[in-house]
Design an enzyme around this catalytic site. Structure first.
Site, PDB file in Angstrom:
ATOM      1  N   CYS A 247       2.224  -0.215  -8.840  1.00  0.00           N
ATOM      2  CA  CYS A 247       3.533   0.978  -7.998  1.00  0.00           C
ATOM      3  C   CYS A 247       4.622   0.915  -8.611  1.00  0.00           C
ATOM      4  O   CYS A 247       5.674   1.545  -8.126  1.00  0.00           O
ATOM      5  CB  CYS A 247       3.526  -0.014  -6.298  1.00  0.00           C
ATOM      6  SG  CYS A 247       3.835  -1.626  -6.461  1.00  0.00           S
TER       7      CYS A 247
ATOM      8  N   GLY B 210       1.063  -1.053   0.268  1.00  0.00           N
ATOM      9  CA  GLY B 210      -0.101  -0.141  -0.106  1.00  0.00           C
ATOM     10  C   GLY B 210       1.016   0.905   0.190  1.00  0.00           C
ATOM     11  O   GLY B 210       2.299   1.114  -0.342  1.00  0.00           O
ATOM     12  N   SER B 211       0.443   2.497   0.376  1.00  0.00           N
ATOM     13  CA  SER B 211       1.980   3.401   0.351  1.00  0.00           C
ATOM     14  C   SER B 211       2.283   3.442   1.331  1.00  0.00           C
ATOM     15  O   SER B 211       1.841   2.948   2.876  1.00  0.00           O
ATOM     16  CB  SER B 211      -0.010   4.815   0.133  1.00  0.00           C
ATOM     17  OG  SER B 211      -0.795   4.486   2.213  1.00  0.00           O
TER      18      SER B 211
ATOM     19  N   GLU C  26       5.887  -2.755   1.480  1.00  0.00           N
ATOM     20  CA  GLU C  26       5.717  -3.630  -0.345  1.00  0.00           C
ATOM     21  C   GLU C  26       5.272  -1.857  -0.096  1.00  0.00           C
ATOM     22  O   GLU C  26       3.707  -1.846  -0.762  1.00  0.00           O
ATOM     23  CB  GLU C  26       5.537  -4.192  -1.238  1.00  0.00           C
ATOM     24  CG  GLU C  26       5.943  -3.894  -1.905  1.00  0.00           C
ATOM     25  CD  GLU C  26       5.221  -3.868  -3.296  1.00  0.00           C
ATOM     26  OE1 GLU C  26       4.681  -3.015  -3.626  1.00  0.00           O
ATOM     27  OE2 GLU C  26       4.002  -4.253  -3.592  1.00  0.00           O
TER      28      GLU C  26
ATOM     29  N   GLY D 175       1.923   2.600   5.429  1.00  0.00           N
ATOM     30  CA  GLY D 175       3.496   2.249   6.422  1.00  0.00           C
ATOM     31  C   GLY D 175       3.245   2.474   7.130  1.00  0.00           C
ATOM     32  O   GLY D 175       4.476   1.664   8.733  1.00  0.00           O
TER      33      GLY D 175
HETATM   34  C1  UN1 Z   1       1.720  -3.402  -7.588  1.00  0.00           C
HETATM   35  O1  UN1 Z   1       2.066  -2.833  -8.115  1.00  0.00           O
HETATM   36  O2  UN1 Z   1       1.741  -3.716  -6.004  1.00  0.00           O
HETATM   37  O3  UN1 Z   1       6.273  -5.650 -11.708  1.00  0.00           O
HETATM   38  C2  UN1 Z   1       2.837  -4.315  -7.911  1.00  0.00           C
HETATM   39  C3  UN1 Z   1       5.081  -5.545 -11.909  1.00  0.00           C
HETATM   40  C4  UN1 Z   1       4.264  -5.818 -11.844  1.00  0.00           C
HETATM   41  C5  UN1 Z   1       3.469  -6.197 -10.119  1.00  0.00           C
HETATM   42  C6  UN1 Z   1       3.430  -4.971 -10.124  1.00  0.00           C
HETATM   43  N1  UN1 Z   1       4.590  -7.656 -11.534  1.00  0.00           N
HETATM   44  O4  UN1 Z   1       4.734  -4.288 -12.234  1.00  0.00           O
END
Ligand code: UN1
Length: 506
Positions: free
Chosen positions: A295, A239-240, A261, A244
Protein backbone atom coordinates in the site's frame (compact mmCIF):
# COMPACT_ATOMS: atom_id res chain seq x y z
CA UNK A 1 11.41 -28.84 0.37
CA UNK A 2 8.18 -26.87 0.68
CA UNK A 3 6.28 -29.81 2.14
CA UNK A 4 8.78 -30.01 4.98
CA UNK A 5 8.40 -26.33 5.75
CA UNK A 6 4.62 -26.62 5.77
CA UNK A 7 4.71 -29.55 8.14
CA UNK A 8 7.25 -27.85 10.43
CA UNK A 9 4.67 -25.06 10.71
CA UNK A 10 2.04 -27.64 11.67
CA UNK A 11 0.09 -27.38 8.41
CA UNK A 12 -1.71 -30.38 6.99
CA UNK A 13 -3.37 -30.86 3.59
CA UNK A 14 -6.63 -29.40 4.82
CA UNK A 15 -6.94 -27.53 8.05
CA UNK A 16 -9.45 -25.66 10.03
CA UNK A 17 -9.38 -21.93 9.52
CA UNK A 18 -11.05 -21.31 12.83
CA UNK A 19 -9.02 -21.26 16.01
CA UNK A 20 -10.07 -20.04 19.41
CA UNK A 21 -9.64 -22.32 22.33
CA UNK A 22 -10.94 -25.63 21.02
CA UNK A 23 -13.30 -24.50 18.30
CA UNK A 24 -12.86 -25.98 14.86
CA UNK A 25 -14.70 -25.08 11.70
CA UNK A 26 -17.67 -27.27 10.93
CA UNK A 27 -18.21 -28.28 7.31
CA UNK A 28 -20.51 -25.70 5.73
CA UNK A 29 -18.29 -22.66 5.77
CA UNK A 30 -16.78 -23.63 2.45
CA UNK A 31 -13.19 -24.29 1.56
CA UNK A 32 -10.52 -21.77 0.68
CA UNK A 33 -7.71 -22.92 -1.58
CA UNK A 34 -4.30 -21.35 -1.22
CA UNK A 35 -2.15 -21.30 -4.34
CA UNK A 36 1.42 -20.31 -5.06
CA UNK A 37 1.20 -17.27 -7.39
CA UNK A 38 4.58 -18.09 -8.92
CA UNK A 39 3.49 -21.53 -10.13
CA UNK A 40 -0.27 -21.85 -9.75
CA UNK A 41 0.30 -24.96 -7.57
CA UNK A 42 -2.09 -25.61 -4.72
CA UNK A 43 -0.33 -25.09 -1.39
CA UNK A 44 -3.16 -26.20 0.86
CA UNK A 45 -6.84 -26.01 1.70
CA UNK A 46 -8.45 -24.31 4.64
CA UNK A 47 -11.98 -24.79 5.91
CA UNK A 48 -13.64 -21.41 6.21
CA UNK A 49 -15.75 -20.24 9.11
CA UNK A 50 -19.52 -20.62 8.95
CA UNK A 51 -21.68 -18.13 10.82
CA UNK A 52 -21.96 -20.49 13.79
CA UNK A 53 -18.17 -20.87 14.00
CA UNK A 54 -17.78 -17.11 13.88
CA UNK A 55 -20.28 -16.57 16.66
CA UNK A 56 -18.57 -19.09 18.90
CA UNK A 57 -15.17 -17.50 18.23
CA UNK A 58 -16.39 -14.02 19.13
CA UNK A 59 -18.20 -15.30 22.23
CA UNK A 60 -15.02 -17.03 23.32
CA UNK A 61 -12.93 -13.90 22.58
CA UNK A 62 -15.30 -11.94 24.78
CA UNK A 63 -15.13 -14.46 27.63
CA UNK A 64 -11.33 -14.48 27.46
CA UNK A 65 -11.32 -10.67 27.41
CA UNK A 66 -13.11 -10.55 30.76
CA UNK A 67 -10.14 -12.39 32.31
CA UNK A 68 -7.30 -11.03 30.18
CA UNK A 69 -8.16 -7.40 30.96
CA UNK A 70 -7.43 -8.11 34.63
CA UNK A 71 -3.95 -9.52 34.01
CA UNK A 72 -1.43 -6.75 34.83
CA UNK A 73 -0.20 -5.14 31.62
CA UNK A 74 3.51 -5.97 32.23
CA UNK A 75 2.51 -9.61 32.67
CA UNK A 76 0.59 -9.44 29.41
CA UNK A 77 3.80 -8.04 27.92
CA UNK A 78 5.73 -11.10 29.07
CA UNK A 79 3.47 -13.37 26.98
CA UNK A 80 4.11 -11.14 23.98
CA UNK A 81 7.83 -11.42 24.74
CA UNK A 82 7.50 -15.22 24.48
CA UNK A 83 5.61 -14.77 21.22
CA UNK A 84 8.49 -12.69 19.86
CA UNK A 85 10.92 -15.44 20.89
CA UNK A 86 8.79 -18.12 19.20
CA UNK A 87 8.67 -16.03 16.02
CA UNK A 88 12.46 -15.65 16.10
CA UNK A 89 12.73 -19.45 16.05
CA UNK A 90 10.25 -19.73 13.16
CA UNK A 91 11.50 -16.76 11.16
CA UNK A 92 12.89 -18.72 8.19
CA UNK A 93 10.00 -21.16 7.93
CA UNK A 94 7.23 -18.61 8.34
CA UNK A 95 9.07 -16.17 6.06
CA UNK A 96 9.25 -18.83 3.36
CA UNK A 97 5.55 -19.61 3.72
CA UNK A 98 4.80 -15.89 3.25
CA UNK A 99 6.96 -16.00 0.12
CA UNK A 100 5.11 -19.06 -1.19
CA UNK A 101 1.66 -17.63 -0.55
CA UNK A 102 2.20 -13.99 -1.61
CA UNK A 103 5.01 -14.24 -4.15
CA UNK A 104 7.16 -11.68 -2.33
CA UNK A 105 10.89 -12.41 -2.37
CA UNK A 106 12.58 -14.35 0.41
CA UNK A 107 14.18 -11.42 2.20
CA UNK A 108 10.84 -9.60 2.20
CA UNK A 109 9.03 -12.71 3.47
CA UNK A 110 11.51 -12.97 6.32
CA UNK A 111 11.41 -9.18 6.72
CA UNK A 112 7.74 -9.48 7.42
CA UNK A 113 8.35 -11.92 10.24
CA UNK A 114 11.05 -9.54 11.49
CA UNK A 115 8.40 -6.82 11.51
CA UNK A 116 6.27 -9.10 13.74
CA UNK A 117 9.23 -9.65 16.06
CA UNK A 118 9.90 -5.90 16.18
CA UNK A 119 6.25 -5.32 17.05
CA UNK A 120 6.46 -7.84 19.88
CA UNK A 121 9.57 -6.10 21.26
CA UNK A 122 7.85 -2.74 20.98
CA UNK A 123 4.73 -4.06 22.73
CA UNK A 124 6.76 -5.54 25.60
CA UNK A 125 8.15 -2.08 26.37
CA UNK A 126 4.74 -0.53 25.82
CA UNK A 127 3.24 -2.88 28.40
CA UNK A 128 4.99 -0.77 31.05
CA UNK A 129 4.20 2.56 29.41
CA UNK A 130 0.43 2.76 29.02
CA UNK A 131 0.56 6.17 30.61
CA UNK A 132 -2.26 8.56 31.37
CA UNK A 133 -1.93 12.26 32.14
CA UNK A 134 -2.43 14.02 35.45
CA UNK A 135 -4.36 17.23 34.86
CA UNK A 136 -4.50 20.28 37.15
CA UNK A 137 -8.00 20.55 38.56
CA UNK A 138 -9.62 23.98 38.91
CA UNK A 139 -11.31 22.87 42.12
CA UNK A 140 -9.54 22.79 45.50
CA UNK A 141 -8.75 19.36 46.99
CA UNK A 142 -9.48 17.66 43.68
CA UNK A 143 -7.27 15.44 41.60
CA UNK A 144 -7.94 14.85 37.92
CA UNK A 145 -6.25 12.24 35.77
CA UNK A 146 -6.69 9.98 32.78
CA UNK A 147 -6.40 6.24 32.72
CA UNK A 148 -6.47 3.82 29.84
CA UNK A 149 -8.49 0.65 30.11
CA UNK A 150 -8.76 -2.38 27.83
CA UNK A 151 -11.39 -1.91 25.15
CA UNK A 152 -12.69 -5.39 24.29
CA UNK A 153 -12.28 -7.95 21.53
CA UNK A 154 -10.87 -6.27 18.42
CA UNK A 155 -11.81 -7.39 14.90
CA UNK A 156 -8.77 -7.33 12.61
CA UNK A 157 -9.02 -7.72 8.82
CA UNK A 158 -5.75 -7.97 6.92
CA UNK A 159 -4.79 -7.93 3.24
CA UNK A 160 -2.86 -10.47 1.18
CA UNK A 161 0.22 -8.29 0.69
CA UNK A 162 1.28 -8.23 4.33
CA UNK A 163 -0.37 -11.43 5.52
CA UNK A 164 1.32 -11.61 8.92
CA UNK A 165 3.03 -8.29 9.79
CA UNK A 166 -0.12 -6.19 9.77
CA UNK A 167 -1.83 -8.67 12.09
CA UNK A 168 1.13 -8.24 14.46
CA UNK A 169 0.88 -4.41 14.33
CA UNK A 170 -2.65 -4.79 15.67
CA UNK A 171 -2.40 -7.91 17.78
CA UNK A 172 0.75 -7.16 19.78
CA UNK A 173 -0.49 -3.71 20.78
CA UNK A 174 -4.07 -4.84 21.43
CA UNK A 175 -2.90 -7.73 23.62
CA UNK A 176 -0.67 -5.68 25.92
CA UNK A 177 -3.55 -3.22 26.15
CA UNK A 178 -5.72 -6.04 27.52
CA UNK A 179 -7.82 -6.70 24.42
CA UNK A 180 -8.42 -9.98 22.68
CA UNK A 181 -8.27 -10.22 18.87
CA UNK A 182 -10.40 -11.97 16.24
CA UNK A 183 -8.54 -12.07 12.95
CA UNK A 184 -9.88 -12.45 9.43
CA UNK A 185 -6.92 -12.77 7.06
CA UNK A 186 -7.12 -12.35 3.30
CA UNK A 187 -8.66 -15.38 1.61
CA UNK A 188 -5.54 -15.40 -0.62
CA UNK A 189 -3.21 -16.06 2.32
CA UNK A 190 -5.00 -18.32 4.79
CA UNK A 191 -2.05 -20.67 5.38
CA UNK A 192 0.22 -17.93 6.72
CA UNK A 193 -2.55 -17.01 9.14
CA UNK A 194 -3.10 -20.60 10.26
CA UNK A 195 0.67 -21.04 10.76
CA UNK A 196 0.80 -17.87 12.89
CA UNK A 197 -2.18 -19.05 14.85
CA UNK A 198 -0.44 -22.37 15.62
CA UNK A 199 2.58 -20.53 16.97
CA UNK A 200 0.37 -18.17 18.98
CA UNK A 201 -1.85 -20.88 20.44
CA UNK A 202 1.15 -22.76 21.79
CA UNK A 203 2.76 -19.67 23.31
CA UNK A 204 -0.45 -18.56 25.02
CA UNK A 205 -1.38 -22.08 26.17
CA UNK A 206 2.10 -22.51 27.68
CA UNK A 207 1.64 -19.18 29.46
CA UNK A 208 -1.78 -20.23 30.75
CA UNK A 209 -3.77 -17.65 28.75
CA UNK A 210 -5.38 -19.43 25.79
CA UNK A 211 -7.86 -17.75 23.49
CA UNK A 212 -6.45 -14.21 23.41
CA UNK A 213 -5.81 -14.40 19.66
CA UNK A 214 -8.30 -16.20 17.48
CA UNK A 215 -8.72 -16.72 13.77
CA UNK A 216 -11.69 -16.81 11.43
CA UNK A 217 -10.70 -17.59 7.86
CA UNK A 218 -13.32 -16.65 5.30
CA UNK A 219 -14.36 -14.25 2.60
CA UNK A 220 -16.16 -10.92 2.59
CA UNK A 221 -18.99 -12.37 4.67
CA UNK A 222 -16.74 -12.74 7.73
CA UNK A 223 -15.56 -9.13 7.38
CA UNK A 224 -19.20 -8.00 7.17
CA UNK A 225 -20.17 -10.00 10.26
CA UNK A 226 -17.33 -8.28 12.10
CA UNK A 227 -18.27 -4.81 10.88
CA UNK A 228 -21.85 -5.34 12.07
CA UNK A 229 -20.94 -6.98 15.38
CA UNK A 230 -21.36 -4.78 18.49
CA UNK A 231 -19.31 -7.33 20.45
CA UNK A 232 -16.24 -5.96 18.62
CA UNK A 233 -15.85 -2.34 19.81
CA UNK A 234 -12.96 -1.74 17.40
CA UNK A 235 -12.87 -2.84 13.76
CA UNK A 236 -9.36 -2.51 12.33
CA UNK A 237 -9.11 -3.17 8.61
CA UNK A 238 -6.45 -3.00 5.93
CA UNK A 239 -7.52 -3.14 2.29
CA UNK A 240 -8.82 -1.12 -0.62
CA UNK A 241 -10.72 2.17 -0.40
CA UNK A 242 -13.69 0.26 -1.84
CA UNK A 243 -13.57 -2.16 1.08
CA UNK A 244 -13.38 0.76 3.51
CA UNK A 245 -16.33 2.48 1.83
CA UNK A 246 -18.39 -0.70 2.05
CA UNK A 247 -17.58 -1.63 5.65
CA UNK A 248 -17.01 1.62 7.50
CA UNK A 249 -20.69 2.75 7.30
CA UNK A 250 -21.70 -0.60 8.78
CA UNK A 251 -19.44 -0.02 11.78
CA UNK A 252 -20.65 3.59 11.99
CA UNK A 253 -24.27 2.39 12.01
CA UNK A 254 -23.59 0.67 15.33
CA UNK A 255 -21.41 3.61 16.46
CA UNK A 256 -18.37 1.37 16.66
CA UNK A 257 -14.79 2.50 16.23
CA UNK A 258 -12.85 1.93 13.03
CA UNK A 259 -9.14 1.95 12.35
CA UNK A 260 -8.75 1.97 8.59
CA UNK A 261 -5.62 1.58 6.51
CA UNK A 262 -6.89 1.77 2.93
CA UNK A 263 -5.46 2.58 -0.47
CA UNK A 264 -2.36 4.60 -1.21
CA UNK A 265 -1.42 6.44 -4.38
CA UNK A 266 2.01 7.36 -3.18
CA UNK A 267 4.24 9.83 -4.92
CA UNK A 268 7.80 11.08 -4.81
CA UNK A 269 9.15 14.40 -6.00
CA UNK A 270 12.67 14.42 -7.41
CA UNK A 271 14.03 17.95 -7.44
CA UNK A 272 16.89 19.34 -9.52
CA UNK A 273 19.20 19.10 -6.50
CA UNK A 274 18.55 15.40 -5.80
CA UNK A 275 21.33 12.86 -5.45
CA UNK A 276 20.31 10.64 -8.36
CA UNK A 277 22.16 7.44 -7.36
CA UNK A 278 20.23 7.34 -4.15
CA UNK A 279 16.96 8.41 -5.76
CA UNK A 280 17.11 5.69 -8.44
CA UNK A 281 17.63 2.94 -5.86
CA UNK A 282 14.80 4.22 -3.68
CA UNK A 283 12.44 4.62 -6.65
CA UNK A 284 13.07 1.10 -7.94
CA UNK A 285 12.59 -0.44 -4.49
CA UNK A 286 9.40 1.58 -4.02
CA UNK A 287 7.87 0.92 -7.44
CA UNK A 288 9.13 -2.58 -8.32
CA UNK A 289 9.69 -4.09 -4.86
CA UNK A 290 6.94 -6.50 -3.77
CA UNK A 291 5.83 -6.28 -7.44
CA UNK A 292 4.24 -2.91 -6.68
CA UNK A 293 1.83 -4.54 -4.24
CA UNK A 294 2.49 -2.59 -1.06
CA UNK A 295 0.00 0.00 0.00
CA UNK A 296 3.11 2.19 0.28
CA UNK A 297 4.37 1.33 -3.23
CA UNK A 298 5.53 4.26 -5.32
CA UNK A 299 3.05 4.96 -8.10
CA UNK A 300 3.60 8.58 -9.15
CA UNK A 301 6.96 10.26 -9.74
CA UNK A 302 7.20 14.03 -10.21
CA UNK A 303 10.56 14.91 -11.75
CA UNK A 304 11.97 18.40 -12.30
CA UNK A 305 12.12 18.97 -16.05
CA UNK A 306 15.86 19.76 -15.97
CA UNK A 307 16.76 16.22 -14.83
CA UNK A 308 13.82 14.22 -16.23
CA UNK A 309 15.62 12.73 -19.25
CA UNK A 310 18.69 11.73 -17.25
CA UNK A 311 16.59 10.14 -14.51
CA UNK A 312 14.39 8.29 -16.99
CA UNK A 313 17.45 6.78 -18.73
CA UNK A 314 18.79 5.55 -15.43
CA UNK A 315 15.44 4.17 -14.34
CA UNK A 316 14.99 2.21 -17.57
CA UNK A 317 18.50 0.78 -17.18
CA UNK A 318 17.79 -0.15 -13.56
CA UNK A 319 14.44 -1.76 -14.47
CA UNK A 320 16.15 -3.84 -17.16
CA UNK A 321 18.55 -5.22 -14.58
CA UNK A 322 15.92 -6.37 -12.06
CA UNK A 323 16.09 -10.19 -11.85
CA UNK A 324 12.61 -11.72 -12.22
CA UNK A 325 11.86 -15.28 -11.17
CA UNK A 326 10.68 -17.65 -8.49
CA UNK A 327 10.65 -15.49 -5.38
CA UNK A 328 12.21 -18.14 -3.13
CA UNK A 329 15.34 -18.32 -5.30
CA UNK A 330 18.47 -16.40 -4.34
CA UNK A 331 19.12 -13.22 -6.25
CA UNK A 332 15.54 -12.76 -7.51
CA UNK A 333 14.15 -9.29 -6.79
CA UNK A 334 10.84 -9.47 -8.62
CA UNK A 335 8.28 -12.20 -8.10
CA UNK A 336 4.75 -12.62 -9.46
CA UNK A 337 1.65 -10.58 -8.86
CA UNK A 338 -0.88 -12.21 -6.59
CA UNK A 339 -3.32 -13.41 -9.27
CA UNK A 340 -4.31 -13.51 -12.91
CA UNK A 341 -6.84 -10.77 -12.15
CA UNK A 342 -4.02 -8.55 -10.85
CA UNK A 343 -2.07 -8.99 -14.10
CA UNK A 344 -5.24 -8.18 -16.06
CA UNK A 345 -5.90 -5.07 -13.95
CA UNK A 346 -2.38 -3.92 -14.76
CA UNK A 347 -3.01 -4.41 -18.50
CA UNK A 348 -6.30 -2.53 -18.26
CA UNK A 349 -4.64 0.39 -16.47
CA UNK A 350 -1.89 0.61 -19.08
CA UNK A 351 -4.53 0.51 -21.84
CA UNK A 352 -6.35 3.41 -20.19
CA UNK A 353 -3.10 5.31 -19.80
CA UNK A 354 -2.42 5.08 -23.54
CA UNK A 355 -6.05 6.02 -24.36
CA UNK A 356 -5.64 9.10 -22.16
CA UNK A 357 -2.51 10.20 -24.04
CA UNK A 358 0.22 8.54 -21.97
CA UNK A 359 3.07 6.37 -23.15
CA UNK A 360 4.64 3.21 -21.78
CA UNK A 361 8.42 3.59 -22.09
CA UNK A 362 9.39 0.34 -20.44
CA UNK A 363 7.78 -3.01 -19.56
CA UNK A 364 4.15 -3.66 -18.73
CA UNK A 365 3.61 -6.93 -20.59
CA UNK A 366 2.71 -10.22 -18.93
CA UNK A 367 5.60 -12.69 -18.87
CA UNK A 368 5.10 -15.99 -20.63
CA UNK A 369 5.79 -18.48 -17.85
CA UNK A 370 3.70 -20.25 -15.21
CA UNK A 371 2.32 -18.02 -12.49
CA UNK A 372 1.22 -14.40 -12.65
CA UNK A 373 4.27 -12.46 -13.77
CA UNK A 374 4.43 -9.10 -15.56
CA UNK A 375 7.29 -6.77 -16.37
CA UNK A 376 7.20 -3.64 -14.24
CA UNK A 377 6.15 -0.60 -16.26
CA UNK A 378 7.49 2.94 -16.52
CA UNK A 379 4.98 5.28 -18.13
CA UNK A 380 5.00 8.93 -19.13
CA UNK A 381 1.88 10.62 -17.89
CA UNK A 382 0.29 13.95 -16.96
CA UNK A 383 -0.99 14.80 -13.51
CA UNK A 384 -4.53 15.41 -14.79
CA UNK A 385 -5.04 11.94 -16.30
CA UNK A 386 -7.81 10.02 -14.52
CA UNK A 387 -5.70 6.83 -14.51
CA UNK A 388 -2.99 8.56 -12.46
CA UNK A 389 -5.51 9.33 -9.73
CA UNK A 390 -6.39 5.65 -9.38
CA UNK A 391 -4.46 3.09 -7.34
CA UNK A 392 -3.68 0.07 -9.49
CA UNK A 393 -2.13 -2.55 -7.26
CA UNK A 394 0.67 -3.42 -9.69
CA UNK A 395 4.17 -2.22 -10.60
CA UNK A 396 3.27 0.79 -12.74
CA UNK A 397 5.21 4.01 -12.25
CA UNK A 398 3.70 7.17 -13.75
CA UNK A 399 6.45 9.71 -14.47
CA UNK A 400 5.35 13.35 -14.66
CA UNK A 401 7.58 16.36 -15.40
CA UNK A 402 7.21 19.53 -13.36
CA UNK A 403 8.57 23.09 -13.51
CA UNK A 404 8.13 24.46 -9.98
CA UNK A 405 8.05 22.80 -6.58
CA UNK A 406 4.70 24.44 -5.79
CA UNK A 407 3.22 22.85 -8.90
CA UNK A 408 4.69 19.44 -7.98
CA UNK A 409 3.29 19.63 -4.43
CA UNK A 410 -0.15 20.65 -5.73
CA UNK A 411 -0.19 17.67 -8.13
CA UNK A 412 1.19 15.45 -5.40
CA UNK A 413 -1.77 16.29 -3.14
CA UNK A 414 -4.52 16.25 -5.74
CA UNK A 415 -5.39 12.53 -5.42
CA UNK A 416 -7.96 11.24 -2.95
CA UNK A 417 -5.53 8.95 -1.10
CA UNK A 418 -2.98 10.22 1.43
CA UNK A 419 -0.73 7.45 2.69
CA UNK A 420 2.98 7.86 1.95
CA UNK A 421 5.12 10.47 0.22
CA UNK A 422 8.74 11.37 -0.43
CA UNK A 423 10.97 14.10 -1.72
CA UNK A 424 14.48 13.63 -3.06
CA UNK A 425 16.48 16.79 -2.64
CA UNK A 426 19.74 18.15 -1.26
CA UNK A 427 18.08 21.50 -0.57
CA UNK A 428 17.08 22.08 3.03
CA UNK A 429 14.53 24.63 1.91
CA UNK A 430 12.85 22.24 -0.52
CA UNK A 431 12.78 19.47 2.09
CA UNK A 432 11.24 21.71 4.74
CA UNK A 433 8.64 23.09 2.33
CA UNK A 434 7.61 19.50 1.57
CA UNK A 435 7.28 18.77 5.31
CA UNK A 436 5.51 22.06 6.12
CA UNK A 437 1.73 22.41 6.59
CA UNK A 438 1.56 23.49 2.94
CA UNK A 439 3.60 20.45 1.83
CA UNK A 440 2.70 16.76 1.63
CA UNK A 441 -0.80 15.92 2.90
CA UNK A 442 0.08 12.29 3.64
CA UNK A 443 0.37 10.36 6.90
CA UNK A 444 3.98 9.52 6.02
CA UNK A 445 6.43 12.03 4.52
CA UNK A 446 10.06 11.11 3.85
CA UNK A 447 13.14 12.98 2.71
CA UNK A 448 15.67 11.08 0.59
CA UNK A 449 13.91 7.80 1.40
CA UNK A 450 11.31 6.08 -0.76
CA UNK A 451 7.63 5.82 0.08
CA UNK A 452 7.72 2.17 1.20
CA UNK A 453 9.52 0.28 3.91
CA UNK A 454 8.46 2.13 7.06
CA UNK A 455 9.81 1.07 10.45
CA UNK A 456 7.34 -0.09 13.12
CA UNK A 457 8.38 2.55 15.68
CA UNK A 458 6.35 5.26 13.99
CA UNK A 459 2.58 5.37 13.69
CA UNK A 460 1.64 3.93 10.29
CA UNK A 461 -1.33 5.13 8.26
CA UNK A 462 -2.65 7.90 6.09
CA UNK A 463 -5.15 10.68 5.59
CA UNK A 464 -8.11 11.34 3.30
CA UNK A 465 -9.40 8.21 1.52
CA UNK A 466 -6.61 6.18 3.12
CA UNK A 467 -8.89 6.17 6.14
CA UNK A 468 -7.09 8.15 8.86
CA UNK A 469 -6.12 5.16 11.02
CA UNK A 470 -2.73 4.74 12.67
CA UNK A 471 -1.23 1.39 13.54
CA UNK A 472 2.03 -0.01 14.96
CA UNK A 473 4.29 2.34 16.94
CA UNK A 474 4.24 5.78 18.57
CA UNK A 475 0.95 6.29 20.44
CA UNK A 476 -1.15 4.20 18.03
CA UNK A 477 -1.94 2.01 21.08
CA UNK A 478 -4.51 4.58 22.20
CA UNK A 479 -6.90 3.40 19.48
CA UNK A 480 -7.01 -0.02 21.16
CA UNK A 481 -7.91 1.24 24.63
CA UNK A 482 -10.61 3.31 26.21
CA UNK A 483 -9.71 6.57 27.92
CA UNK A 484 -11.27 7.37 31.23
CA UNK A 485 -11.10 10.85 32.77
CA UNK A 486 -11.28 10.59 36.54
CA UNK A 487 -11.72 13.33 39.14
CA UNK A 488 -11.35 12.59 42.84
CA UNK A 489 -12.50 14.98 45.57
CA UNK A 490 -10.43 14.47 48.70
CA UNK A 491 -11.89 17.52 50.52
CA UNK A 492 -15.04 17.96 52.56
CA UNK A 493 -16.62 20.64 50.33
CA UNK A 494 -18.33 20.21 46.96
CA UNK A 495 -17.09 23.07 44.79
CA UNK A 496 -18.58 22.95 41.30
CA UNK A 497 -16.62 23.57 38.14
CA UNK A 498 -17.02 26.82 36.19
CA UNK A 499 -17.94 28.48 39.53
CA UNK A 500 -21.51 27.25 39.33
CA UNK A 501 -23.49 27.69 42.60
CA UNK A 502 -26.07 25.08 43.46
CA UNK A 503 -26.58 25.28 47.20
CA UNK A 504 -29.22 23.07 48.74
CA UNK A 505 -29.95 22.67 52.41
CA UNK A 506 -30.26 19.18 53.81
C1 UN1 B 1 1.07 -2.42 3.49
O1 UN1 B 1 1.43 -2.47 2.33
O2 UN1 B 1 -0.12 -2.71 3.81
O3 UN1 B 1 6.00 0.60 4.95
C2 UN1 B 1 1.95 -2.13 4.63
C3 UN1 B 1 5.94 -0.48 4.37
C4 UN1 B 1 5.69 -1.72 5.19
C5 UN1 B 1 4.25 -1.90 5.45
C6 UN1 B 1 3.36 -1.84 4.26
N1 UN1 B 1 6.42 -1.63 6.42
O4 UN1 B 1 6.09 -0.59 3.16
Amino acid sequence: MFQEVLSRLGLRDTQSGVCAGDWVAKPGGGEIVSTNPATGDVLGRVRAAARGDYDRVVASAHETFLKWRLVPAPERGQVIRSLGDALRRKKQDLGLLVTLETGKIRSEGEGEVQEMIDMCDFAVGLSRQLYGLTIASERPSHRMFEQWHPLGPVGVVTAFNFPVAVWAWNAAVAAVGGDTVVWKPSARTPLSAVAVEHIVQKVFADAGHPGVFSLCVGGKDVAQWMADDPRLPLFSATGSCAMGRALSPRVAARLGRTLLELGGNNAAIVTETAELDLAVRAIVFGAVGTAGQRCTSLRRLFVHESIADALLDRLVRAYRSVPLGNPWEDGVLLGPLISREAVEAMQTALGELVAQGGQVVYGGAPVNRPGHFALPAIALARADMPIVARETFAPILYVIRYKSLDEAIAWHNQVEQGLSSAIFTDSLRQAEVFLSPAGSDCGIANVNIGTSGAEIGGAFGGEKATGGGREAGSDAWKAYMRRQTCTVNYGRELPLSQGVRFDVSS
